[in-house]
Every structure is written in C-alpha cells, then in structure tokens.
Design a protein around this motif. Structure first.
Motif, mmCIF file in Angstrom:
data_model
loop_
_atom_site.group_PDB
_atom_site.id
_atom_site.type_symbol
_atom_site.label_atom_id
_atom_site.label_comp_id
_atom_site.label_asym_id
_atom_site.label_seq_id
_atom_site.Cartn_x
_atom_site.Cartn_y
_atom_site.Cartn_z
ATOM 1 N N VAL A 84 4.726 29.239 32.520
ATOM 2 C CA VAL A 84 4.642 28.766 31.135
ATOM 3 C C VAL A 84 3.483 29.447 30.433
ATOM 4 N N LYS A 85 3.738 29.903 29.202
ATOM 5 C CA LYS A 85 2.625 30.385 28.368
ATOM 6 C C LYS A 85 2.346 29.317 27.327
ATOM 7 N N LEU A 112 5.789 18.685 41.243
ATOM 8 C CA LEU A 112 5.730 17.677 40.188
ATOM 9 C C LEU A 112 5.165 18.235 38.879
ATOM 10 N N MET A 113 4.185 19.137 38.969
ATOM 11 C CA MET A 113 3.629 19.730 37.746
ATOM 12 C C MET A 113 4.699 20.514 36.997
ATOM 13 N N ALA A 114 5.532 21.249 37.711
ATOM 14 C CA ALA A 114 6.622 21.990 37.071
ATOM 15 C C ALA A 114 7.594 21.030 36.396
ATOM 16 N N THR A 115 7.903 19.934 37.075
ATOM 17 C CA THR A 115 8.803 18.935 36.499
ATOM 18 C C THR A 115 8.199 18.328 35.235
ATOM 19 N N CYS A 116 6.925 17.965 35.291
ATOM 20 C CA CYS A 116 6.261 17.367 34.121
ATOM 21 C C CYS A 116 6.251 18.328 32.934
ATOM 22 N N LEU A 117 5.917 19.589 33.190
ATOM 23 C CA LEU A 117 5.915 20.573 32.107
ATOM 24 C C LEU A 117 7.306 20.703 31.486
ATOM 25 N N GLN A 118 8.335 20.799 32.318
ATOM 26 C CA GLN A 118 9.692 20.931 31.793
ATOM 27 C C GLN A 118 10.099 19.697 30.999
ATOM 28 N N HIS A 119 9.750 18.514 31.501
ATOM 29 C CA HIS A 119 10.071 17.258 30.823
ATOM 30 C C HIS A 119 9.438 17.229 29.431
ATOM 31 N N GLU A 120 8.157 17.572 29.355
ATOM 32 C CA GLU A 120 7.443 17.508 28.071
ATOM 33 C C GLU A 120 7.878 18.627 27.125
ATOM 34 N N ILE A 121 8.140 19.811 27.642
ATOM 35 C CA ILE A 121 8.637 20.904 26.793
ATOM 36 C C ILE A 121 10.020 20.546 26.262
ATOM 37 N N ASP A 122 10.833 19.888 27.086
ATOM 38 C CA ASP A 122 12.127 19.403 26.598
ATOM 39 C C ASP A 122 11.947 18.510 25.373
ATOM 40 N N HIS A 123 10.969 17.592 25.420
ATOM 41 C CA HIS A 123 10.720 16.720 24.261
ATOM 42 C C HIS A 123 10.487 17.535 22.995
ATOM 43 N N ASN A 148 1.965 24.513 21.948
ATOM 44 C CA ASN A 148 3.135 25.393 21.812
ATOM 45 C C ASN A 148 3.556 26.030 23.138
ATOM 46 N N PRO A 149 3.765 25.212 24.168
ATOM 47 C CA PRO A 149 4.157 25.777 25.463
ATOM 48 C C PRO A 149 5.556 26.372 25.412
ATOM 49 N N GLU A 150 5.746 27.398 26.216
ATOM 50 C CA GLU A 150 7.047 28.066 26.297
ATOM 51 C C GLU A 150 7.280 28.492 27.739
ATOM 52 N N ILE A 151 8.440 28.149 28.260
ATOM 53 C CA ILE A 151 8.786 28.546 29.623
ATOM 54 C C ILE A 151 9.205 30.006 29.612
ATOM 55 N N LEU A 152 8.498 30.813 30.402
ATOM 56 C CA LEU A 152 8.792 32.238 30.497
ATOM 57 C C LEU A 152 9.766 32.536 31.628
ATOM 58 N N ASP A 173 -4.497 27.215 24.743
ATOM 59 C CA ASP A 173 -5.375 26.149 25.219
ATOM 60 C C ASP A 173 -6.050 25.472 24.036
ATOM 61 N N ARG A 174 -6.929 24.548 24.319
ATOM 62 C CA ARG A 174 -7.617 23.759 23.294
ATOM 63 C C ARG A 174 -8.394 24.637 22.309
ATOM 64 N N ASP A 175 -8.814 25.824 22.766
ATOM 65 C CA ASP A 175 -9.573 26.741 21.911
ATOM 66 C C ASP A 175 -8.691 27.772 21.226
ATOM 67 N N GLY A 176 -7.371 27.655 21.398
ATOM 68 C CA GLY A 176 -6.448 28.593 20.765
ATOM 69 C C GLY A 176 -6.266 29.891 21.534
ATOM 70 N N LYS A 177 -6.749 29.924 22.778
ATOM 71 C CA LYS A 177 -6.631 31.126 23.604
ATOM 72 C C LYS A 177 -5.316 31.090 24.377
ATOM 73 N N LEU A 178 -4.603 32.223 24.391
ATOM 74 C CA LEU A 178 -3.339 32.324 25.105
ATOM 75 C C LEU A 178 -3.578 32.227 26.615
ATOM 76 N N GLN A 179 -2.817 31.375 27.270
ATOM 77 C CA GLN A 179 -2.934 31.153 28.708
ATOM 78 C C GLN A 179 -1.542 31.187 29.334
ATOM 79 N N GLU A 180 -1.498 31.344 30.632
ATOM 80 C CA GLU A 180 -0.266 31.205 31.405
ATOM 81 C C GLU A 180 -0.580 30.382 32.637
ATOM 82 N N ILE A 181 0.411 29.629 33.067
ATOM 83 C CA ILE A 181 0.275 28.851 34.294
ATOM 84 C C ILE A 181 1.567 28.981 35.089
#
Length: 104
Positions: free
Chosen positions: A43-44, A60-71, A8-12, A47-55
């Motif tokens: 992005v918030k 390229l990582m920013a582009t990949c995240l945006q591409h996948e969140i767009d999907h 459930n990523p979300e761009i902040l 994680d795999r354990d259900g813990k809230l994270q931010e990155i």
C-alpha cells in the motif's frame, strides 16, 4: 504502539495467496462474518507529514488495511460475502430501521 495514519491509501499489489478472518464493523453492528481477502498487500499512502510512504503488510494488518480502504471506496465487508448471507443481513437491518422509525 502508536496509531498508524494512512492518508489517501492505495493498494499497489495484492498477493495471490488468500487468508480468511472474521470481520465486523461499526457500520453493521453486531454482525460478523468470515471474509476471504489477499493474505498480503503493498500500500502507498501519505503519512501525517504528507510524505509518500509504502508498507508491505500481511496477516491481520493486511486485512485491516483492505477493510478500511474498502470503506473509502464505498465497499463494506458484507460485499465480500455470499449474496445469500448479504441479503439476510440487509433485510435484518432494513427491518430494524423500520421498527425504529415506527417507534418514534
């Protein structure tokens, strides 16, 4: 490196600065186009354990995240290119689908 898991990523936040990368996608095989997006995002996510994270990601990582969140939001990378280019790609894939259906 271990795979990244974003539930459930979300761009902040998105940077004002832009960057351009050539993108492609399995949803649109054999087509690539330069896409302009924010150069960095925060992005918030869970994680795999259900813990809230931010990155904070850039490049390229920013582009990949945006591409996948767009999907997840029903958006494809071709939705970020010019209408003329997008229409050409859509016509090509519709023709391929018709040709494939006609050969069955």
């Amino acid at each position: 490196p271990a795979p990244h898991v974003f539930v459930n990523p979300e761009i902040l936040e998105s940077a004002d600065q832009r960057s351009v990368y050539e993108e492609g996608c399995l949803s649109i095989p054999d087509y690539y186009a330069e896409v302009e997006r924010p150069a960095a995002v925060r992005v918030k996510y869970l994680d795999r354990d259900g813990k809230l994270q931010e990155i904070e990601a850039e490049g390229l990582m920013a582009t990949c995240l945006q591409h996948e969140i767009d999907h997840l939001n029903g958006v494809l990378f071709i939705d970020h290119i010019s209408k003329l280019k997008r229409d050409m790609v859509v016509r090509k894939f519709k023709k391929l689908a018709r040709d494939k259906a006609g050969n069955k």
